[in-house]
Structures are given as C-alpha cells and as structure tokens.
Design a protein around this motif. Structure first.
Motif, short mmCIF file in Angstrom:
data_model
loop_
_atom_site.label_atom_id
_atom_site.label_comp_id
_atom_site.label_asym_id
_atom_site.label_seq_id
_atom_site.Cartn_x
_atom_site.Cartn_y
_atom_site.Cartn_z
N ALA A 1 0.68 4.08 -2.93
CA ALA A 1 0.37 5.47 -2.60
C ALA A 1 1.44 6.41 -3.15
O ALA A 1 1.11 7.43 -3.76
CB ALA A 1 0.22 5.63 -1.09
N ARG A 2 2.70 6.06 -2.94
CA ARG A 2 3.79 6.90 -3.46
C ARG A 2 3.75 6.97 -4.98
O ARG A 2 3.88 8.04 -5.56
CB ARG A 2 5.15 6.34 -3.01
CG ARG A 2 5.65 6.92 -1.72
CD ARG A 2 7.11 6.58 -1.46
NE ARG A 2 7.40 5.14 -1.46
CZ ARG A 2 7.21 4.32 -0.43
NH1 ARG A 2 6.73 4.80 0.69
NH2 ARG A 2 7.52 3.05 -0.52
N TYR B 1 -5.41 3.90 2.77
CA TYR B 1 -5.90 2.99 3.81
C TYR B 1 -7.38 3.25 4.12
O TYR B 1 -8.14 2.33 4.42
CB TYR B 1 -5.05 3.08 5.08
CG TYR B 1 -3.73 2.35 4.94
CD1 TYR B 1 -3.69 0.98 4.72
CD2 TYR B 1 -2.52 3.05 5.00
CE1 TYR B 1 -2.49 0.31 4.58
CE2 TYR B 1 -1.31 2.39 4.87
CZ TYR B 1 -1.30 1.02 4.65
OH TYR B 1 -0.10 0.35 4.51
N SER C 1 -1.77 10.12 -0.41
CA SER C 1 -1.25 9.82 0.92
C SER C 1 -1.63 8.39 1.30
O SER C 1 -2.64 7.84 0.85
CB SER C 1 -1.80 10.80 1.96
OG SER C 1 -3.14 10.50 2.26
N GLU C 2 -0.79 7.80 2.14
CA GLU C 2 -1.08 6.45 2.62
C GLU C 2 -2.38 6.43 3.40
O GLU C 2 -3.16 5.49 3.31
CB GLU C 2 0.07 5.95 3.50
CG GLU C 2 1.31 5.58 2.76
CD GLU C 2 2.39 5.04 3.67
OE1 GLU C 2 2.08 4.16 4.51
OE2 GLU C 2 3.54 5.49 3.54
N ALA D 1 0.82 -1.21 0.00
CA ALA D 1 0.00 0.00 0.00
C ALA D 1 0.85 1.26 0.00
O ALA D 1 0.56 2.22 -0.73
CB ALA D 1 -0.95 -0.01 1.19
N SER D 2 1.90 1.29 0.80
CA SER D 2 2.72 2.50 0.87
C SER D 2 3.38 2.79 -0.47
O SER D 2 3.47 3.96 -0.88
CB SER D 2 3.77 2.37 1.97
OG SER D 2 4.60 1.25 1.73
#
Length: 101
Positions: free
Chosen positions: A28-29, A39, A34-35, A24-25
């Motif tokens: 997002a990047r 989420y 944003s994470e 997920a991180s």
C-alpha cells in the motif's frame, strides 16, 4: 475526490499480497494507496475471485444478463404497444395492415 483504479491495477495489487506473499501495508505504501483500500480489495477478491471488482459500470455476469433481459423485455413491450395501436388505427379506417408471421 477519491482515486479511481482500474480492475487490472486492483487485481495485480491483490496478487502481490496473496500470491507473492508481500506485506499488505508495504505494498500500500509503495503504491500510494491506503491500507484500508487494499484490504477491501483483498476481501472482495477472496469473496469472488472470478469477478471481484464490480461497480462503476462493471457488472457480474448474472447481473448483466438480467439487465440485458429486462432491456429486451421492455423493447418488446414497446414494439407490441406500437403494433396494437397500428392495428386499432387501421381497423377504424378500414385499411388493411399486412401482418407477417
């Protein structure tokens, strides 16, 4: 000002994480979100996979049906009041208003 993302973008992004197993991180990047936002989308999807992203004019089917029924009820009440006034007015003047049943 907050960015607005359409439902397809959100759904495809969530599926990258849940179905394709991407981190997920990193997703997002890569997408510039944003994470925390990602989420949140994942949590909403898990809560209701059929209608995860409501709001901003999008309603769940039950809420849309309720809104439509309330609107129809309001319109029928207004029409009823108009007919009542018309009947009362014609009774005072003695004219006959045709009633179609």
């Amino acid at each position: 000002m907050a960015n607005k993302y359409d439902n397809d973008f959100k759904l495809n992004t969530v599926k990258l994480v849940l179905e394709e197993g991407r981190v997920a991180s990193q997703v997002a990047r890569d997408l510039g979100i944003s994470e925390k936002t990602l989420y949140g989308w994942i949590a909403r999807y898990k809560d209701d996979p059929n209608n995860p992203f409501v709001g901003s004019g999008n309603l769940k089917p039950e809420a849309k049906a309720a809104r439509d029924l309330e609107r129809e009820n309001r319109e029928l009440r207004e029409e009823n009041e108009i007919l009542k006034k018309r009947c009362a007015s014609s009774a005072r003047t003695g004219s006959k208003v045709p009633v179609h049943l």
